[in-house]
Design a protein around this motif. Structure first.
Motif, mmCIF file in Angstrom:
data_model
loop_
_atom_site.group_PDB
_atom_site.id
_atom_site.type_symbol
_atom_site.label_atom_id
_atom_site.label_comp_id
_atom_site.label_asym_id
_atom_site.label_seq_id
_atom_site.Cartn_x
_atom_site.Cartn_y
_atom_site.Cartn_z
ATOM 1 N N MET A 1 0.850 -1.173 0.000
ATOM 2 C CA MET A 1 0.000 0.000 0.000
ATOM 3 C C MET A 1 0.899 1.239 0.000
ATOM 4 O O MET A 1 1.923 1.281 0.640
ATOM 5 C CB MET A 1 -0.904 -0.035 1.218
ATOM 6 N N GLY A 2 0.472 2.261 -0.689
ATOM 7 C CA GLY A 2 1.251 3.477 -0.806
ATOM 8 C C GLY A 2 1.004 4.444 0.326
ATOM 9 O O GLY A 2 0.224 4.194 1.241
ATOM 10 N N PHE A 13 -2.214 16.163 -3.712
ATOM 11 C CA PHE A 13 -1.965 14.900 -3.030
ATOM 12 C C PHE A 13 -2.079 13.751 -4.026
ATOM 13 O O PHE A 13 -2.897 13.779 -4.936
ATOM 14 C CB PHE A 13 -2.989 14.670 -1.905
ATOM 15 N N PHE A 14 -1.238 12.705 -3.822
ATOM 16 C CA PHE A 14 -1.366 11.502 -4.635
ATOM 17 C C PHE A 14 -0.872 10.312 -3.831
ATOM 18 O O PHE A 14 -0.174 10.462 -2.830
ATOM 19 C CB PHE A 14 -0.616 11.635 -5.966
ATOM 20 N N ASN A 15 -1.259 9.137 -4.266
ATOM 21 C CA ASN A 15 -0.881 7.898 -3.595
ATOM 22 C C ASN A 15 0.491 7.470 -4.116
ATOM 23 O O ASN A 15 0.624 6.974 -5.227
ATOM 24 C CB ASN A 15 -1.930 6.820 -3.866
ATOM 25 N N TYR A 16 1.527 7.653 -3.300
ATOM 26 C CA TYR A 16 2.896 7.330 -3.690
ATOM 27 C C TYR A 16 3.151 5.850 -3.445
ATOM 28 O O TYR A 16 3.064 5.358 -2.332
ATOM 29 C CB TYR A 16 3.879 8.179 -2.886
ATOM 30 N N THR A 17 3.465 5.118 -4.514
ATOM 31 C CA THR A 17 3.722 3.684 -4.408
ATOM 32 C C THR A 17 5.191 3.347 -4.643
ATOM 33 O O THR A 17 5.568 2.184 -4.604
ATOM 34 C CB THR A 17 2.866 2.911 -5.428
ATOM 35 N N VAL A 22 5.754 11.751 -8.979
ATOM 36 C CA VAL A 22 4.732 12.772 -9.226
ATOM 37 C C VAL A 22 3.362 12.110 -9.390
ATOM 38 O O VAL A 22 3.267 10.900 -9.575
ATOM 39 C CB VAL A 22 5.071 13.608 -10.492
ATOM 40 N N CYS A 23 2.321 12.915 -9.343
ATOM 41 C CA CYS A 23 0.956 12.399 -9.509
ATOM 42 C C CYS A 23 0.726 11.956 -10.955
ATOM 43 O O CYS A 23 1.518 12.268 -11.846
ATOM 44 C CB CYS A 23 -0.056 13.461 -9.090
ATOM 45 N N ASN A 24 -0.362 11.247 -11.189
ATOM 46 C CA ASN A 24 -0.645 10.725 -12.533
ATOM 47 C C ASN A 24 -0.763 11.805 -13.603
ATOM 48 O O ASN A 24 -0.179 11.655 -14.675
ATOM 49 C CB ASN A 24 -1.901 9.856 -12.512
ATOM 50 N N PRO A 25 -1.510 12.910 -13.371
ATOM 51 C CA PRO A 25 -1.576 13.942 -14.416
ATOM 52 C C PRO A 25 -0.199 14.540 -14.752
ATOM 53 O O PRO A 25 0.120 14.761 -15.920
ATOM 54 C CB PRO A 25 -2.504 15.007 -13.827
#
Length: 135
Positions: A1-2, A13-17, A22-25
């Protein structure tokens, strides 16, 4: 889990795995920019372009170019004028974290340190010899 992190590019904010910093966009935007740069460099006349020239023509951020070279996405063997800054002096390098000059200076300093340590140890381990004056 990130874990939850802020994107260094946009601040969202983004889920860092561990796969992307960086975030998806922003990652998708970086991929588009990479394609622009790679298309530019694939042309024979642009293969020897410098980092400054690539930034000027494509509009891509210099730090992003350095990141791609560090990760091996843009290989200096194919594009000889690419590199990233040395962590010590800032001169462009293509391998490791230090340029050849800084690496040599560091190695030289370590050799001097080791020689001095060896000398100190030798002096400390010698037994003191006292001579009596003969009169």
């Amino acid at each position: 889990m990130g874990e939850l992190k802020n994107c260094p590019s946009c601040g969202e904010f983004f889920n860092y795995t561990g796969l992307r910093e960086v975030c998806n966009p922003c990652a998708m935007n970086e991929e588009k920019l990479y394609e622009i740069v790679y298309r530019f460099l694939r042309k024979r006349e642009n293969r020897a372009a410098t980092v400054d020239r690539i930034v000027e023509v494509t509009g891509v951020d210099e730090d992003l170019l350095h990141k791609w070279v560090r990760k091996g996405r843009l290989q200096p063997a194919l594009f000889p004028n690419l590199g990233y800054p040395c962590d010590s002096c800032g001169k462009l390098t293509q391998v490791g974290k230090l340029c050849a000059k800084c690496s040599d200076e560091l190695k030289s300093g370590l050799r001097q340190f080791e020689a001095a340590k060896e000398f100190r140890d030798k002096v400390n381990n010698q037994e003191a010899v006292y001579y009596k004056d003969q009169k």
